[in-house]
Design an enzyme around this catalytic site. Sequence first.
Site, short mmCIF file in Angstrom:
data_model
loop_
_atom_site.label_atom_id
_atom_site.label_comp_id
_atom_site.label_asym_id
_atom_site.label_seq_id
_atom_site.Cartn_x
_atom_site.Cartn_y
_atom_site.Cartn_z
N LYS A 57 5.36 -1.56 14.79
CA LYS A 57 5.25 -2.47 13.48
C LYS A 57 6.35 -3.38 13.72
O LYS A 57 6.31 -4.51 13.00
CB LYS A 57 5.43 -1.54 12.37
CG LYS A 57 3.95 -0.74 12.13
CD LYS A 57 4.22 0.24 10.89
CE LYS A 57 3.33 0.39 10.16
NZ LYS A 57 3.44 0.80 8.95
N LYS A 71 10.91 2.78 7.38
CA LYS A 71 9.61 2.90 8.14
C LYS A 71 9.51 3.28 9.57
O LYS A 71 10.34 2.72 10.40
CB LYS A 71 8.79 1.42 8.08
CG LYS A 71 8.27 1.17 6.59
CD LYS A 71 7.48 -0.13 6.90
CE LYS A 71 6.83 -0.50 5.35
NZ LYS A 71 5.85 -1.82 5.49
N GLY A 82 -1.58 4.81 8.51
CA GLY A 82 -2.26 5.89 7.75
C GLY A 82 -1.43 6.22 6.56
O GLY A 82 -1.71 7.01 5.73
N GLY A 83 -0.42 5.40 5.99
CA GLY A 83 0.27 5.57 4.77
C GLY A 83 1.43 6.61 5.07
O GLY A 83 2.00 6.87 4.06
N GLU A 124 12.83 -2.38 5.58
CA GLU A 124 12.42 -3.37 4.86
C GLU A 124 12.96 -3.50 3.62
O GLU A 124 13.41 -2.30 3.05
CB GLU A 124 11.01 -3.39 4.93
CG GLU A 124 10.28 -4.53 5.80
CD GLU A 124 8.68 -4.20 5.85
OE1 GLU A 124 8.21 -4.32 6.69
OE2 GLU A 124 8.21 -3.80 4.54
N HIS A 155 0.14 5.47 -0.62
CA HIS A 155 0.02 4.32 0.29
C HIS A 155 -1.51 4.23 0.92
O HIS A 155 -1.72 3.69 1.91
CB HIS A 155 1.17 4.27 1.32
CG HIS A 155 2.57 4.47 0.98
ND1 HIS A 155 2.85 3.76 -0.04
CD2 HIS A 155 3.32 5.20 0.99
CE1 HIS A 155 4.11 3.93 -0.26
NE2 HIS A 155 4.46 5.03 0.39
N LYS A 162 -5.65 3.66 0.42
CA LYS A 162 -6.33 3.00 -0.36
C LYS A 162 -7.76 3.62 -0.97
O LYS A 162 -7.99 4.58 -0.28
CB LYS A 162 -7.03 1.66 0.46
CG LYS A 162 -5.92 0.65 0.90
CD LYS A 162 -6.70 -0.13 1.98
CE LYS A 162 -5.11 -0.79 2.95
NZ LYS A 162 -5.75 -1.17 3.94
N GLU A 220 1.97 -5.56 8.27
CA GLU A 220 1.50 -5.14 9.42
C GLU A 220 0.10 -5.60 9.58
O GLU A 220 -0.59 -6.20 8.76
CB GLU A 220 1.50 -3.46 9.33
CG GLU A 220 0.35 -2.82 8.46
CD GLU A 220 -0.24 -1.40 8.95
OE1 GLU A 220 0.15 -1.02 9.95
OE2 GLU A 220 -0.85 -0.69 7.95
N ARG A 257 -8.47 -3.49 14.44
CA ARG A 257 -9.93 -2.58 14.21
C ARG A 257 -10.68 -2.94 13.06
O ARG A 257 -10.20 -3.56 12.27
CB ARG A 257 -9.87 -0.94 14.53
CG ARG A 257 -8.54 -0.86 13.26
CD ARG A 257 -8.41 0.71 12.90
NE ARG A 257 -7.37 0.83 11.91
CZ ARG A 257 -7.38 0.89 10.50
NH1 ARG A 257 -8.41 0.48 10.09
NH2 ARG A 257 -6.31 1.15 9.78
P1 ADP Z 1 0.30 1.99 6.99
O1 ADP Z 1 0.43 1.68 8.37
O2 ADP Z 1 0.87 3.45 6.88
O3 ADP Z 1 -0.94 1.78 6.12
P2 ADP Z 1 1.51 -0.17 5.55
O4 ADP Z 1 2.99 -0.77 6.20
O5 ADP Z 1 0.55 -1.05 5.94
O6 ADP Z 1 1.71 1.39 6.28
O7 ADP Z 1 1.87 0.00 4.25
C1 ADP Z 1 1.21 0.70 3.32
C2 ADP Z 1 1.36 0.56 1.97
O8 ADP Z 1 2.79 1.07 1.65
C3 ADP Z 1 1.56 -0.63 1.36
O9 ADP Z 1 0.19 -1.17 0.95
C4 ADP Z 1 2.42 -0.57 0.14
O10 ADP Z 1 1.67 0.03 -0.65
C5 ADP Z 1 3.30 0.24 0.52
N1 ADP Z 1 4.43 -0.77 1.10
C6 ADP Z 1 4.72 -0.58 2.45
N2 ADP Z 1 5.72 -1.32 2.88
C7 ADP Z 1 6.44 -1.79 1.33
C8 ADP Z 1 7.51 -2.54 0.96
N3 ADP Z 1 8.19 -3.02 1.71
N4 ADP Z 1 7.56 -2.71 -0.38
C9 ADP Z 1 6.69 -2.09 -1.18
N5 ADP Z 1 5.77 -1.21 -0.78
C10 ADP Z 1 5.63 -1.21 0.51
#
Ligand code: ADP
Length: 445
Positions: free
Chosen positions: A116, A158, A164-165, A200, A234, A236, A287, A291
């Site tokens: 990431k 992170k 996967g949240g 972040e 995190h 959906k 990110e 897929r």
């Molecule tokens: P994953 O790969 O585990 O799905 P993501 O990076 O896509 O992780 O983040 C998933 C969710 O986490 C986002 O949709 C959001 O709700 C929350 N999130 C991630 N990064 C941030 C951030 N910097 N600020 C606020 N929420 C975040």
Amino acid sequence: MIKKLLIANRGEIALRIMTSAKELGMKTVVVFSEADRDSMPVQLADEAYCIGPAKPQDSYLNMAAIMSAAEISKADAIHPGYGFLSENPRFAEAVEAEGLIFVGPSPQHIRLMGDKQRARKTMESLGVPVLPGSDGVVNRIGEARRIAEKIGYPIILKAVAGGGGRGMRIINSPAELEENFKTAQREAYLAFNSQDLYIEKYIERAHHVEVQIIGDGENVVAVGDRECSMQRRHQKIVEEAPSPFISQRTREKMLETVEEASRKLGLKSLVTFEFLVDEEENFYFIEANTRIQVEHPVTEQVTGIDLVKEQLLVASGEKLSFSKEDVIVRGHAIEARINAEDPRSFTPSPGKIHFLFFPGGNGIRIDSAVFQGYEIPPFYDSMIAKLIAYGRDRNEALHKLEVALKHTSIVGVKTNLPLLLSLLKSAKFRSGNYTTRFLEEEFIW
Ligand code: ADP
């Protein structure tokens, strides 16, 4: 063209892939675990091979077993679906090393996006906005402290290899950072085999909006956006296309930025770019997923494009069947994920489905592999169906979704249907302006 496709997945996505493959005249092969012997994909595929015991480690993640099934069945391509091995670059390499087609981007692109922090840096260098944060991996707490001071709290830690949240921690103060940094490293190591973390800025009132792209090596086209802010931990739960929050101007800017970056990278196959959008509609890349996504149907409903078919065409070495000008987003689609779980505690509720009814009708699409008498195994994800409603506008889609959910009947296991129905009634959801924290922090039912 691919002649025989092996689907290395289970459940609704295995069926979804099978449908498009058959429509293209391909023979289909599925692999299955002992727990999935009686599953629908196994019954509907042209051939099916057992690859091991129920536990994912022993079956759906067992590369050697899957490769043997490919060899025995003489499949010439493998589609990994989502989850399991879909974003494992070593699997893509193993498939290609055997002279087979991996249905997905190149192993190099999967590897790049799987890290990431590297993905973030790469996108930044291609002109895509990212959130303020660390320049690379942060190994020491002192360094983390300095970065946090600079960008200001709250921040989010992170895991570089997270997904996967999982592997994320929100940090509100220096004291919380002291408390959590080492634990976050340890957890990342245990879950993802790498303790690497990056930092972040945390956006408190964020919308999750993502852009779907598909490329054939020459052409890259953005096929619209999806709003995925309805989340729990995190993850959906409800997704819609197009996003009801962003303006047309922001949308055009996002799609253009992503298309341009994807073209520079020479991306092939399906890739989703996830963004956080703040209240002022500033968007920041978080990110990319290399897929097919769970929520792809909402894009299919509003564009009329079969994403899996295009993915299979591109993997076969063909060109995309449409160009940028052909992508016309019409109407609105909303997907609700139906999970076999307690709607309040969210504990999974596996077991036998004694009675099942899914409605049909104009604008209603059900993606599912369960049936009456089916026993939901306890070993996998609790999502058992996706109900997608399509309307001429968002309001119509909302009404259709509500009626269809009310007409759905699943007896024998607990489901989140009551939660979904309550969500649909909430004024905030209906307004179309809800953030990623809505479900967990504002929604009362
Ligand atoms: P994953 O790969 O585990 O799905 P993501 O990076 O896509 O992780 O983040 C998933 C969710 O986490 C986002 O949709 C959001 O709700 C929350 N999130 C991630 N990064 C941030 C951030 N910097 N600020 C606020 N929420 C975040």
